[in-house]
Motif scaffolding. Sequence first.
Motif, mmCIF file in Angstrom:
data_model
loop_
_atom_site.group_PDB
_atom_site.id
_atom_site.type_symbol
_atom_site.label_atom_id
_atom_site.label_comp_id
_atom_site.label_asym_id
_atom_site.label_seq_id
_atom_site.Cartn_x
_atom_site.Cartn_y
_atom_site.Cartn_z
ATOM 1 N N SER B 19 0.854 -1.190 0.000
ATOM 2 C CA SER B 19 0.000 0.000 0.000
ATOM 3 C C SER B 19 0.893 1.244 0.000
ATOM 4 O O SER B 19 0.624 2.217 -0.699
ATOM 5 N N TYR B 23 1.296 4.153 -2.910
ATOM 6 C CA TYR B 23 1.076 5.543 -2.532
ATOM 7 C C TYR B 23 2.278 6.419 -2.909
ATOM 8 O O TYR B 23 2.142 7.433 -3.589
ATOM 9 N N ALA B 106 -9.606 1.535 -3.933
ATOM 10 C CA ALA B 106 -8.394 1.968 -4.635
ATOM 11 C C ALA B 106 -8.257 1.176 -5.938
ATOM 12 O O ALA B 106 -7.880 1.729 -6.980
ATOM 13 N N VAL B 126 -6.994 7.070 -6.057
ATOM 14 C CA VAL B 126 -6.293 5.875 -5.557
ATOM 15 C C VAL B 126 -5.546 6.263 -4.283
ATOM 16 O O VAL B 126 -5.643 5.587 -3.249
ATOM 17 N N ASN B 129 -7.798 6.917 -1.299
ATOM 18 C CA ASN B 129 -8.288 5.692 -0.660
ATOM 19 C C ASN B 129 -7.220 5.028 0.199
ATOM 20 O O ASN B 129 -7.525 4.437 1.229
ATOM 21 N N ILE B 130 -5.985 5.133 -0.247
ATOM 22 C CA ILE B 130 -4.914 4.529 0.556
ATOM 23 C C ILE B 130 -4.708 5.315 1.852
ATOM 24 O O ILE B 130 -4.544 4.730 2.929
#
Lengths: 439, 221
Positions: B19, B23, B106, B126, B129-130
């Motif tokens: 994740s 990011y 994501a 994306v 959401n992370i």
Amino acid sequence: MDTRGLCQYSDSVNELLARYGVKFGIYKNNQFREQLFPFDTIPRVIGAEEFSFLEKGLKQRVQALNLFIKDIYHDKKIIKDGIVPEEFVYSGSGYLTQCEKVMPSKEIYTHISGIDLVQAKDKSWYILEDNLRVPSGASYPMIARDLCRKCSPQTFHGNHIEDNRNYAKLLRKTFDYVNTGGHTVILTPGRFNAAYFEHSFLAEQTGAHLASGHELTVENDHLYFIDYSGKKEQVGAVYRRISDEYLDPMNFLEESVIGIPHIYDVYRKGNVALLNAPGNGVADDKGIYYFVPKMIKYYLGEDAILSNAPTYLPFYPEDMDYVLTHFDDLVLKDVAEAGGYGVVFANKMSKQEKEDFIALLKAEPRRFIAQEVIDFLDIDILEQGEFVPRKADLRAFVLMADEPMVWKSGLTRFSRNPDSFIVNSSQGGGFKDTWVLSQ
Amino acid sequence: MGIISVEHSDRLYWLGRYSERVYTTLKIFADRYDSMIDLEEDEYADFCERQEIPNIYLSAADFARRYCFDEEDPNSIISNLTRAYDNAIVLREEIGSVTLSYIQMAVYAMNKAKQSDAPLLELQRVRDNIVAFWGIVDDSVDDEHVRSIIKLGKRIERIDIYARMHLDKKEMKREIVKLNRRIDRTGLHFSSKRLAHINYLIEEDVLDHEELVQEIEALLE
Ligand SMILES: Nc1ncnc2c1ncn2[C@@H]1O[C@H](COP(=O)(O)OP(=O)(O)O)[C@@H](O)[C@H]1O
Ligand SMILES: [Mg+2]
């Protein structure tokens, strides 16, 4: 009751279902794919009185089935008394010799039963099938209800709909009642199983641990879960979502890689509960289904409250005659198949297919059952902005702890094809919530 | 406190790492993408070299598409997001459906970005959401081990990427301080010798980036 009120929220609900990953896995051309399970917001509604009738019938049926399995693996009285012919018991794939004389915790075999019913046009209900091995589907209406309530609280306010989100609590009670001491584990074959969402969701909701076979181990006749720090934690109940044959390579299929070596020996010694019990397949075989009303009479001394669909066993010569003369009106089922496979409607067969089928039927009469086609009720679904009727069945869930409990909801599955009676999700069907009214 | 298997502790750790990888690489990508619009056509070559990923790209435009969206490219952001998802999906019972849903979203946003000819907007989602995913991990994952293992993965990955890319030393230092506080709470085995060495390296006037990468990668071995 306005059942269409939720329709305007259809997109929002489906968006939330996607968000929470409410999917099922499917293999197409040997490739695994996750697919959303299409949800239709128009519920099936069952009145309080009608449901209480179903509830009585379902409890009765599951109690008799449980007694039947116990009897088959112990005294075999029902066979000795000539109620069920032994060739139907021992030749079915569900009967396991390994289960002979093994008594499960609290004498319960059928902890979680999924009973498939349909309601005919005259409103009478028929049982189509008992699923006593690893029935799936309860998680879908449970999470759908939660999301529907979020999208449209007013739909539920004041409507006296039984809250179905207690399924996890009933399941937990079922686990705890038979647990022989230790943790409860939900045993999954892994994320490439069709029902993996359900396995993981039920683990979260019940607080049980989700595990694959290699995370569990047998030592000194007990089952352990191994912690990442190396600590061994005893397991007292396993809600296994893998079938009997794969459960234990030492006792069943040797090539199984998803099972746990010797878990069956632990079970045999009474040191772990397995839910559902191995060997249950002897009672939910499509051939045995025919005898369930007789079992109810035999074990409970009562008439069956819920009827079977009229069924014929070509094994009996008089039934074979009937099947051959009324062939076109019947639905035929291969007793060895499930998931909507091996269910064929004679009126949809070509001439050649009929001839071939009849030849096969004559050669292997024990392999098939025949049923009258139940013209069951349609329920509307919303399709591209329009209401269209579709065939829908109901899977009711009966859980057994100190007494049988019927979940006040159920999985309503519908066929998306207007000409089809087959509602199974593996055949592209969708699902609905089932509202049971509390008054 | 729950019980966690070896497999799940491993998955928690990699969920944290992937994740973070998605990011931070997205963040770097977004910055560079902007400057590639009018100048520095071949900046991506330097990016690949630092990340130690093969430069298989034909042009800045090709890099922009494939590095983000090519599922066949194991180093693409979408491949890393898929790995984050593959780890998350089996952890529903540990992290909860709500936490898991942010990784799922994501993935949806990534697929949407792939369809778009101005993908930065969706790619921002994306990242959103992370960030929300990490927030929820902090907010709602009660089990300290579970929480700590995910966060350890995240910290190790961030230090790793920052060191490879020679990014902000102050940020790296901050992460290393947090790493020291977190690692004991994970219940995982780690090398205290290596940790001490990492603490030493970051204090040096001239940071040996390569050595830091090596040490951080070997910390849990
Ligand atoms: N007698 C019947 N009349 C009408 N439809 C039927 C009948 N039997 C089965 N069906 C349809 O076919 C589906 C599958 O049949 P079922 O007996 O439950 O087998 P399976 O084990 O494959 O699910 C049912 O859910 C129902 O939709
Ligand atoms: Mg069925």
